[in-house]
Design a protein around this motif. Structure first.
Motif, PDB file in Angstrom:
ATOM      1  N   ASN A   9       0.707  -1.265  -0.031  1.00 39.16           N
ATOM      2  CA  ASN A   9      -0.067   0.134   0.125  1.00 39.16           C
ATOM      3  C   ASN A   9       0.862   1.316   0.029  1.00 39.16           C
ATOM      4  N   SER A  10       1.875   1.298   0.701  1.00 40.48           N
ATOM      5  CA  SER A  10       2.875   2.474   0.702  1.00 40.48           C
ATOM      6  C   SER A  10       3.515   2.737  -0.683  1.00 40.48           C
ATOM      7  N   GLN A  11       4.003   1.727  -1.207  1.00 38.50           N
ATOM      8  CA  GLN A  11       4.255   1.858  -2.677  1.00 38.50           C
ATOM      9  C   GLN A  11       3.193   2.394  -3.664  1.00 38.50           C
ATOM     10  N   HIS A  12       2.228   1.667  -3.211  1.00 35.75           N
ATOM     11  CA  HIS A  12       0.935   2.076  -4.430  1.00 35.75           C
ATOM     12  C   HIS A  12       0.884   3.478  -4.140  1.00 35.75           C
ATOM     13  N   TYR A  13       0.658   3.946  -2.930  1.00 34.25           N
ATOM     14  CA  TYR A  13       0.054   5.446  -2.858  1.00 34.25           C
ATOM     15  C   TYR A  13       1.167   6.488  -2.878  1.00 34.25           C
ATOM     16  N   LEU A  14       2.630   6.075  -2.629  1.00 30.86           N
ATOM     17  CA  LEU A  14       3.384   6.901  -3.080  1.00 30.86           C
ATOM     18  C   LEU A  14       3.638   7.099  -4.503  1.00 30.86           C
ATOM     19  N   MET A  15       3.156   6.219  -5.469  1.00 29.36           N
ATOM     20  CA  MET A  15       3.397   6.357  -6.782  1.00 29.36           C
ATOM     21  C   MET A  15       2.248   7.078  -7.237  1.00 29.36           C
ATOM     22  N   VAL A  16       1.154   6.790  -6.736  1.00 29.79           N
ATOM     23  CA  VAL A  16      -0.235   7.772  -7.098  1.00 29.79           C
ATOM     24  C   VAL A  16       0.172   9.245  -6.739  1.00 29.79           C
ATOM     25  N   GLY A  17       0.649   9.500  -5.593  1.00 26.32           N
ATOM     26  CA  GLY A  17       0.954  10.766  -5.101  1.00 26.32           C
ATOM     27  C   GLY A  17       2.082  11.408  -6.168  1.00 26.32           C
ATOM     28  N   ALA A  18       2.944  10.631  -6.409  1.00 20.76           N
ATOM     29  CA  ALA A  18       4.063  11.120  -7.457  1.00 20.76           C
ATOM     30  C   ALA A  18       3.251  11.518  -8.740  1.00 20.76           C
ATOM     31  N   HIS A  19       2.395  10.622  -9.135  1.00 21.87           N
ATOM     32  CA  HIS A  19       1.566  10.926 -10.454  1.00 21.87           C
ATOM     33  C   HIS A  19       0.927  12.135 -10.472  1.00 21.87           C
ATOM     34  N   GLU A  20       0.349  12.544  -9.267  1.00 20.61           N
ATOM     35  CA  GLU A  20      -0.468  13.613  -8.864  1.00 20.61           C
ATOM     36  C   GLU A  20       0.337  14.686  -9.044  1.00 20.61           C
TER      37      GLU A  20
END
Length: 89
Positions: free
Chosen positions: A13-24
């Motif tokens: 989950n950490s990896q996923h949401y850090l990647m989504v945040g970077a995408h934002e």
């Protein structure tokens, strides 16, 4: 259905949401670029608006200590180099 450990769930989950945040962040930096979908529910909001920014704000030495304390694949060491052999020629 196989159960996953808490540390694995946390890491995924950490990896996923850090990647989504970077995408934002990239979508905001480059106008006209399509960003990720909007977060759904309070859990996604917490991951994206609390966890990801706080994690990115932590200095590297503290992040490194946290990662070293967590069990998981990031704690595996590199395999030893192969034995040297005679040259092929």
């Amino acid at each position: 259905m196989a159960r996953t450990s808490f540390s694995r769930w946390l890491r995924e989950n950490s990896q996923h949401y850090l990647m989504v945040g970077a995408h934002e962040q990239l979508a905001k930096r480059y106008p006209g670029t399509r960003g990720p979908r909007r977060p759904h529910g309070p859990l996604e909001l917490a991951w994206l608006r609390v966890f990801a920014p706080v994690y990115r704000a932590l200095p590297w030495p503290l992040r490194h200590r946290i990662l070293r304390a967590m069990p998981g694949s990031h704690r595996q060491t590199w395999a030893p180099p192969p034995e040297r052999r005679e040259p092929a020629v």
